[in-house]
Design an enzyme around this catalytic site. Structure first.
Site, mmCIF file in Angstrom:
data_model
loop_
_atom_site.group_PDB
_atom_site.id
_atom_site.type_symbol
_atom_site.label_atom_id
_atom_site.label_comp_id
_atom_site.label_asym_id
_atom_site.label_seq_id
_atom_site.Cartn_x
_atom_site.Cartn_y
_atom_site.Cartn_z
ATOM 1 N N GLY A 210 0.863 -1.050 -0.078
ATOM 2 C CA GLY A 210 -0.163 -0.256 0.103
ATOM 3 C C GLY A 210 0.845 1.095 -0.083
ATOM 4 N N CYS A 211 2.176 0.971 0.051
ATOM 5 C CA CYS A 211 2.928 2.357 0.025
ATOM 6 C C CYS A 211 4.291 2.313 -0.760
ATOM 7 C CB CYS A 211 3.320 2.579 1.426
ATOM 8 S SG CYS A 211 4.554 4.033 1.584
ATOM 9 N N GLY A 212 4.358 3.204 -1.852
ATOM 10 C CA GLY A 212 5.401 2.855 -2.668
ATOM 11 C C GLY A 212 6.683 4.073 -2.174
ATOM 12 N N CYS B 73 8.216 4.179 0.962
ATOM 13 C CA CYS B 73 8.885 3.898 2.311
ATOM 14 C C CYS B 73 10.320 3.865 2.156
ATOM 15 C CB CYS B 73 8.150 2.660 2.778
ATOM 16 S SG CYS B 73 6.472 2.660 2.934
#
Length: 273
Positions: free
Chosen positions: A113-115, A117
């Site tokens: 869900g996070c690109g 980080c």
């Protein structure tokens, strides 16, 4: 490619409940999620949670959209190796690109869900691609038909109900390629990598990217960095994604569900049926 040791789905025992009580016990298919380590010239750069399929496409697409490579010719070799706790994608890249990677290397632990980080600076977090020169034009009818075709070709999603997809809408109105993954960013990287593996590589200025997720900043950034000027999303964009699309000259559509959609940026590429 799916390694023999890994499958993109698994069968599990489940209890089904109805009206507050167990109604049946059966089995269900769920999506696999595997740590994938991306290594360049023997050095691990990123570990992403991903579906264990089309990993060569993923490696090339990620390398291009992250700016690690500037051209597919700079990737000399790519080997997929099953490890004890996941999968290693061992790439050999041009010395010049490896030196540049070491200079700006960051510690990046990816999540579905996070690109962003692990980005160390604001400049690393928000990258602005050059304005695109896309001449792509599509009608609403062609886009709706392509979205329906993409859905039919989401085989892993049909089995598990847990994956995203990204598809390529060609200039002729047909869907040329579909890639799936538990992560929306991964699915797009796999699509881009798959298109770049073709001979000749796809002309990103001629078509459109279709995605089954929201249009986040990074989804727009990845597509625009390849010169794609048309992005179609089944869900909403973020405000940052809209601003980036405006700046990069990208046509951005959201909430695309026949018979309607919303145009958020550069409507000139959408033509009447």
């Amino acid at each position: 490619m799916v390694l023999p040791e890994y499958s993109s789905s698994a069968e599990v025992a489940v209890e089904r409940w109805d009206n507050g009580a167990v109604s049946s016990r059966s089995h269900d298919m769920v999506a696999e999620e595997v740590p994938v380590a991306l290594e360049y010239n023997g050095i691990s750069h990123a570990v992403m949670m991903a579906s264990p399929a089309d990993l060569e496409d993923f490696a090339l697409g990620f390398s291009l959209t992250e700016g690690i490579l500037q051209d597919r010719s700079e990737l000399f070799d790519c080997e997929i190796v099953a490890a004890e706790d996941g999968i290693q994608v061992q790439m050999q890249i041009a010395t010049e690109r490896f030196v540049a990677l070491k200079e700006k290397r960051r510690n990046l632990t990816g999540r579905t869900g996070c690109g962003l980080c692990g980005a160390e600076t604001l400049q690393q977090a928000v990258r602005k691609p050059a304005p695109v020169a896309s001449q792509a034009r599509f009608s609403a009818a062609a886009i709706y038909a392509a979205m329906a075709e993409m859905q039919k070709r989401q085989h892993l999603q049909q089995v598990t109900g847990a994956t995203h997809a990204a598809a390529w809408l060609q200039a002729d109105g047909h869907v040329g390629l579909v890639r799936e993954d538990v992560g929306r960013h991964n699915a797009l990287d796999k699509l881009i990598g798959g298109l770049m593996q073709q001979n000749p590589p796809a002309d990103f200025a001629s078509g459109a990217v279709l995605i089954t997720s929201r249009a986040s900043y990074e989804m727009v950034q990845k597509a625009a960095s390849m010169g794609c000027g048309f992005i179609v999303a089944v869900s909403a964009p973020t405000a940052l994604a809209i601003r980036l699309a405006e700046q990069a000259g990208v046509t951005l559509l959201g909430f695309v569900r026949q018979p309607g959609h919303v145009v958020y940026a550069h409507p000139q590429r959408l033509v009447a049926a």
